[in-house]
Design a protein around this motif. Structure first.
Motif, PDB file in Angstrom:
ATOM      1  N   PRO A  89       4.586  19.060  -1.462  1.00  0.00           N
ATOM      2  CA  PRO A  89       3.491  18.967  -1.650  1.00  0.00           C
ATOM      3  C   PRO A  89       3.682  18.203  -0.618  1.00  0.00           C
ATOM      4  CG  PRO A  89       5.710  17.228  -2.084  1.00  0.00           C
ATOM      5  CD  PRO A  89       6.124  19.260  -1.448  1.00  0.00           C
ATOM      6  N   SER A  90       1.990  16.973  -0.470  1.00  0.00           N
ATOM      7  CA  SER A  90       1.383  16.863   0.653  1.00  0.00           C
ATOM      8  C   SER A  90       2.028  15.097   1.284  1.00  0.00           C
ATOM      9  CB  SER A  90      -0.626  16.222   0.427  1.00  0.00           C
ATOM     10  OG  SER A  90      -0.998  17.864   0.048  1.00  0.00           O
ATOM     11  N   GLU A  91       1.158  15.096   2.733  1.00  0.00           N
ATOM     12  CA  GLU A  91       2.170  13.860   2.517  1.00  0.00           C
ATOM     13  C   GLU A  91       2.019  12.351   1.560  1.00  0.00           C
ATOM     14  OE1 GLU A  91      -0.428  14.345   4.247  1.00  0.00           O
ATOM     15  OE2 GLU A  91      -1.834  12.269   3.904  1.00  0.00           O
ATOM     16  N   TYR A  92       0.812  12.228   0.930  1.00  0.00           N
ATOM     17  CA  TYR A  92       0.681  11.019  -0.151  1.00  0.00           C
ATOM     18  C   TYR A  92       1.393  11.446  -1.148  1.00  0.00           C
ATOM     19  CZ  TYR A  92      -3.016  13.587  -2.403  1.00  0.00           C
ATOM     20  OH  TYR A  92      -3.582  14.125  -3.560  1.00  0.00           O
ATOM     21  N   ALA A  93       1.762  12.286  -1.390  1.00  0.00           N
ATOM     22  CA  ALA A  93       2.606  12.768  -2.270  1.00  0.00           C
ATOM     23  C   ALA A  93       3.693  12.632  -2.338  1.00  0.00           C
ATOM     24  CB  ALA A  93       2.066  14.544  -3.261  1.00  0.00           C
ATOM     25  N   ILE A  94       4.230  13.372  -0.979  1.00  0.00           N
ATOM     26  CA  ILE A  94       5.945  13.086  -1.093  1.00  0.00           C
ATOM     27  C   ILE A  94       6.822  11.191  -1.509  1.00  0.00           C
ATOM     28  CG2 ILE A  94       7.469  12.855   0.854  1.00  0.00           C
ATOM     29  CD1 ILE A  94       6.055  15.443   1.653  1.00  0.00           C
ATOM     30  N   ASP A  95       6.173  10.028  -0.658  1.00  0.00           N
ATOM     31  CA  ASP A  95       5.226   8.411  -0.285  1.00  0.00           C
ATOM     32  C   ASP A  95       5.765   8.382  -2.362  1.00  0.00           C
ATOM     33  OD1 ASP A  95       6.568   6.417   0.002  1.00  0.00           O
ATOM     34  OD2 ASP A  95       4.061   5.804   0.217  1.00  0.00           O
ATOM     35  N   TYR A 335      -2.378   9.292   6.804  1.00  0.00           N
ATOM     36  CA  TYR A 335      -2.838   8.396   5.210  1.00  0.00           C
ATOM     37  C   TYR A 335      -1.465   7.052   5.825  1.00  0.00           C
ATOM     38  CZ  TYR A 335      -7.516  10.934   5.570  1.00  0.00           C
ATOM     39  OH  TYR A 335      -8.264  11.473   5.765  1.00  0.00           O
ATOM     40  N   ASP A 336      -1.158   5.906   5.480  1.00  0.00           N
ATOM     41  CA  ASP A 336      -0.750   5.540   4.907  1.00  0.00           C
ATOM     42  C   ASP A 336      -1.184   5.375   3.239  1.00  0.00           C
ATOM     43  OD1 ASP A 336       0.529   4.671   7.051  1.00  0.00           O
ATOM     44  OD2 ASP A 336      -0.201   2.655   7.256  1.00  0.00           O
ATOM     45  N   ASN A 337       0.197   4.831   2.612  1.00  0.00           N
ATOM     46  CA  ASN A 337      -0.241   4.543   0.685  1.00  0.00           C
ATOM     47  C   ASN A 337      -0.299   3.472   0.664  1.00  0.00           C
ATOM     48  OD1 ASN A 337       0.156   4.169  -1.730  1.00  0.00           O
ATOM     49  ND2 ASN A 337       2.164   5.256  -1.700  1.00  0.00           N
ATOM     50  N   LEU A 338      -1.615   3.337   0.536  1.00  0.00           N
ATOM     51  CA  LEU A 338      -2.060   1.544   1.059  1.00  0.00           C
ATOM     52  C   LEU A 338      -1.916   0.801  -0.755  1.00  0.00           C
ATOM     53  CD1 LEU A 338      -5.588   2.515   2.349  1.00  0.00           C
ATOM     54  CD2 LEU A 338      -3.329   1.511   3.927  1.00  0.00           C
ATOM     55  N   GLY A 339      -1.497   1.186  -1.540  1.00  0.00           N
ATOM     56  CA  GLY A 339      -1.087   0.542  -2.494  1.00  0.00           C
ATOM     57  C   GLY A 339      -2.096   1.848  -3.684  1.00  0.00           C
ATOM     58  N   LYS A 340      -2.017   1.178  -5.090  1.00  0.00           N
ATOM     59  CA  LYS A 340      -3.437   1.997  -5.946  1.00  0.00           C
ATOM     60  C   LYS A 340      -4.038   0.797  -6.116  1.00  0.00           C
ATOM     61  CE  LYS A 340      -0.567   3.605  -9.805  1.00  0.00           C
ATOM     62  NZ  LYS A 340      -0.359   3.670 -11.292  1.00  0.00           N
ATOM     63  N   ARG A 341      -4.532  -0.865  -5.392  1.00  0.00           N
ATOM     64  CA  ARG A 341      -5.273  -1.700  -5.043  1.00  0.00           C
ATOM     65  C   ARG A 341      -6.348  -1.190  -4.694  1.00  0.00           C
ATOM     66  NH1 ARG A 341      -6.406  -6.195  -8.453  1.00  0.00           N
ATOM     67  NH2 ARG A 341      -3.887  -6.253  -9.857  1.00  0.00           N
ATOM     68  N   MET A 342      -5.749  -1.234  -3.513  1.00  0.00           N
ATOM     69  CA  MET A 342      -6.219  -0.746  -1.961  1.00  0.00           C
ATOM     70  C   MET A 342      -6.846   0.541  -2.361  1.00  0.00           C
ATOM     71  SD  MET A 342      -6.751  -2.226   0.326  1.00  0.00           S
ATOM     72  CE  MET A 342      -8.516  -2.263   1.380  1.00  0.00           C
ATOM     73  N   LEU A 343      -6.036   1.852  -2.783  1.00  0.00           N
ATOM     74  CA  LEU A 343      -6.985   2.929  -3.297  1.00  0.00           C
ATOM     75  C   LEU A 343      -8.335   2.965  -3.724  1.00  0.00           C
ATOM     76  CD1 LEU A 343      -6.589   5.510  -2.188  1.00  0.00           C
ATOM     77  CD2 LEU A 343      -5.459   6.331  -4.240  1.00  0.00           C
ATOM     78  N   SER A 344      -7.759   1.809  -5.165  1.00  0.00           N
ATOM     79  CA  SER A 344      -9.001   1.475  -5.544  1.00  0.00           C
ATOM     80  C   SER A 344      -9.734   1.403  -5.546  1.00  0.00           C
ATOM     81  CB  SER A 344      -8.843   0.983  -6.988  1.00  0.00           C
ATOM     82  OG  SER A 344      -9.357   1.025  -7.896  1.00  0.00           O
ATOM     83  N   HIS A 345     -10.101   0.398  -4.270  1.00  0.00           N
ATOM     84  CA  HIS A 345     -10.956  -0.328  -3.525  1.00  0.00           C
ATOM     85  C   HIS A 345     -11.539   0.607  -2.768  1.00  0.00           C
ATOM     86  CE1 HIS A 345     -13.323  -3.217  -1.425  1.00  0.00           C
ATOM     87  NE2 HIS A 345     -12.867  -3.531  -0.815  1.00  0.00           N
TER      88      HIS A 345
END
Lengths: 358, 267
Positions: A89-95, A335-345
């Motif tokens: 997987p890619s890095e964000y998916a690993i997180d 890319y940091d995992n910014l959390g779902k809320r930030m990603l949505s933003h």
């Protein structure tokens, strides 16, 4: 009525028969045996000769399956129907997978070849201490352009070159919120992981000024469109760039000096794994510098294996577009995992950018 | 047939409706009440009424309207000609044939046809107009959408025209009505149900188009469908995606009611 019931019964019998047949076929071909290893990788992302060699060397039968998106891969592993032993997987998916408990921890003692990996690519924020993943390939986000079509003096060494009015409707962007908002932030000198609302709005305002130059924002088709010279320049992942330049060697790739994104595809052991020993042997096999070099030559992506790089042909290893010098890599960010809320933003900002009319 | 066996035959249909129509809609409505972190909230609905989504709604409606209008403009004369054609069934088959081909394939074909080096531009080059930007424009988006939806507009109109008693047309002409008056006062009102059915069959799916917006319009056209796709696949903000879907369902129900109501008035 009777014929209806009869046909129902017939279908049921056939279905059960098929079920039995598949399980019989699987076991007769050793698919559920102990000495098989199921690898789940992106399409065309490994040198098939290496797989052959691995099977000969270890006597393990490899079952090789492919996926085309991290999301599809995660769903399959979540369902747990197939016993995948290694996945990439890619890095964000690993997180994400780590947080959802889909991965097994990796025992570094069982991977002696891990020492060949460049320190720059170890212990990154998506997987501190590489407790769950081992680097497989890495790449960047940059600009592919056609030197014959661009106006004089534009070499895209800076993100700001994209805003050049002479480019006039000749730019294509990859359809990714993180990528586009990310280079908007980068061009202003901010981090592409910035969550400061003022900075994000500033980036959006700047991106909206880019609109007159943007011909299209597309997905995977960007490879075909750029290779066909439908646009002068495009913002793409380096892996796609390698494929595009393979198709059309007039094009060139550059990573802007303000910095950009660096991405990883790492090897992990999903919790569905049955053959742990085989999984470790396979990962160690791929970390072997000679194997990693051959794989990198075949796939065309950048290898994180520092001892494999000298084994690559001169023209590949000296290509700064894919093996950028350290002063540039220090400005690349994961890319940091910014959390779902930030990603949505981020995504809403991206939608707003897309809706901005010329 | 006894009442019991009739009920038995109803079972598969009822099951189908409950499992594949009612349950998904209920699930979407339920999902729309949760935010990204899974907390119960009405925030998604409040978010829908922010400028981003309202503008998206307006643009969805605008393009759906354009697509429906152009489909109608092409389909009505085509259906009319079809009723007069010699080999009706063959022509009809030719119109239905494209719907057998996968949508994605058809859309991809247009990438080649409309491209900078595509056949249309080669033709334009040949006649001296020169290469134009066709792909990734509003024109190409509406054109391809109309192409895709046209069979769904032609069929109901064709059926309505077929049912029209030709003697009514002759009577109108005999009584001195011009060709246009005959069409406006006799033919069109009598086939309005077909037109309505066709418009519904085009307008409602056109509202939630998403793949064509990316492939042919290069994401320069953003519809509610695009937003739903992104929320489900990219951000995994299923709540917001569901909220938009709920809104679309409500709009569709409203449209169907409006279309149904007017039918009553005319009769």
């Amino acid at each position: 009525m009777k014929s209806l019931i009869r046909s129902f019964a017939a279908i049921l019998v056939v279905a059960l028969g098929c079920l039995y047949l598949t399980s019989w076929l699987n076991s007769s071909q050793g698919y559920s045996g102990a000495n098989t290893l199921t690898i789940y990788n992106w399409g065309d992302y490994i040198d098939p000769e290496l797989l052959e060699e691995f099977q000969e060397e270890t006597g393990i039968t490899v079952i090789y399956q492919t996926f085309d998106s991290n999301e599809a891969m995660m769903t399959k592993i979540q369902q747990g129907g197939t016993t995948y032993d290694v996945a990439m997987p890619s890095e964000y998916a690993i997180d994400k997978m780590k947080q959802e408990g889909l991965l097994l921890p990796i025992d570094h003692a069982r991977l002696p070849n891990l020492k060949h990996i460049d320190e720059r690519f170890l212990d990154l924020r998506f997987d501190p201490g590489n407790g769950y993943s081992v680097p497989y390939f890495w790449g960047t986000v940059g600009i592919v352009y056609n030197p014959e079509l661009v106006p004089d003096g534009l070499v895209f060494d800076s993100w700001d070159d994209l805003w050049d009015p002479r480019l006039g409707n000749g730019l294509m962007l990859v359809d990714g919120a993180r990528e586009v908002i990310g280079f908007g932030l980068n061009s202003l000198g901010y981090s592409l992981n910035d969550t400061n609302e003022a900075h994000l709005q500033e980036a959006l305002a700047k991106l909206q000024k880019l609109t007159p130059n943007v011909k299209a924002i597309v997905g995977d088709e960007i490879k075909m469109l750029l290779a066909n010279e439908e646009a002068t320049a495009g913002v793409v992942w380096s892996g796609d760039a390698a494929e595009i330049m393979d198709e059309n060697d007039k094009l060139d790739y550059v990573i802007p000096k303000e910095g950009s994104n660096v991405w990883f595809d790492n090897m992990v052991i999903p919790r569905t794994a049955r053959n742990l020993d085989g999984a470790y042997r396979f990962m160690d096999f791929m970390l072997e510098p000679e194997h990693a070099a051959r794989n990198a030559e075949y796939v065309g992506y950048s290898t994180p294996n520092k001892d494999a790089v000298p084994l690559l042909p001169e023209e590949i290893r000296s290509d700064e577009r894919f093996y950028p010098p350290p002063q540039l890599t220090s400005r690349l960010e994961v890319y940091d995992n910014l959390g779902k809320r930030m990603l949505s933003h981020y995504n809403e900002l991206f939608l707003e950018f897309k809706m901005h009319r010329k | 047939m006894s009442a019991r066996s009739r009920n038995l035959f109803l079972v598969p249909y009822t099951l189908w409706i409950v499992l594949f129509v009612a349950a998904p809609i209920a699930l979407i409505a339920y999902r729309s009440l949760f935010d990204v972190e899974g907390a119960l909230t009405l925030d998604n609905y409040a978010r829908f009424f922010t400028p981003v989504y309202l503008r998206m709604t307006v643009s969805s409606f605008w393009y759906a309207l354009l697509i429906t209008l152009f489909s109608l403009l092409v389909a009505y004369p085509a259906a009319w000609a079809l009723t007069r054609a010699k080999h009706k069934q063959l022509w009809l088959l030719l119109i239905i044939l494209p719907t057998w081909i996968n949508l994605l394939l058809k859309v991809y074909a247009f990438l080649g046809i409309f491209g900078t080096y595509g056949s249309v531009n080669q033709l334009l080059e040949l006649v001296g107009i020169g290469t134009q930007q066709i792909l990734f424009t509003d024109f190409s988006f509406v054109f391809v959408s109309v192409y895709i939806f046209i069979p769904f507009m032609i069929l109901p109109i064709f059926n309505a025209l077929e049912e029209l008693n030709p003697s009514l047309v002759f009577a109108a002409r005999d009584l001195g009505a011009s060709a246009w008056t005959t069409f406006a006062k006799v033919v069109f009102p009598l086939t309005i149900d077909g037109v309505k059915a066709g418009c519904q069959a085009v307008f409602i799916p056109a509202l939630s188009l998403f793949m064509i917006t990316r492939l042919v319009a290069g994401n320069r056209v953003i519809t509610l469908g695009t937003a739903i796709e992104q929320h489900f696949l990219v951000t995994q903000d299923w709540g917001m995606g569901s909220t938009i879907a709920v809104f679309l369902i409500l709009v569709m129900v409203a449209i169907m009611f409006a279309a149904g109501q007017r039918k009553g008035v005319i009769r």
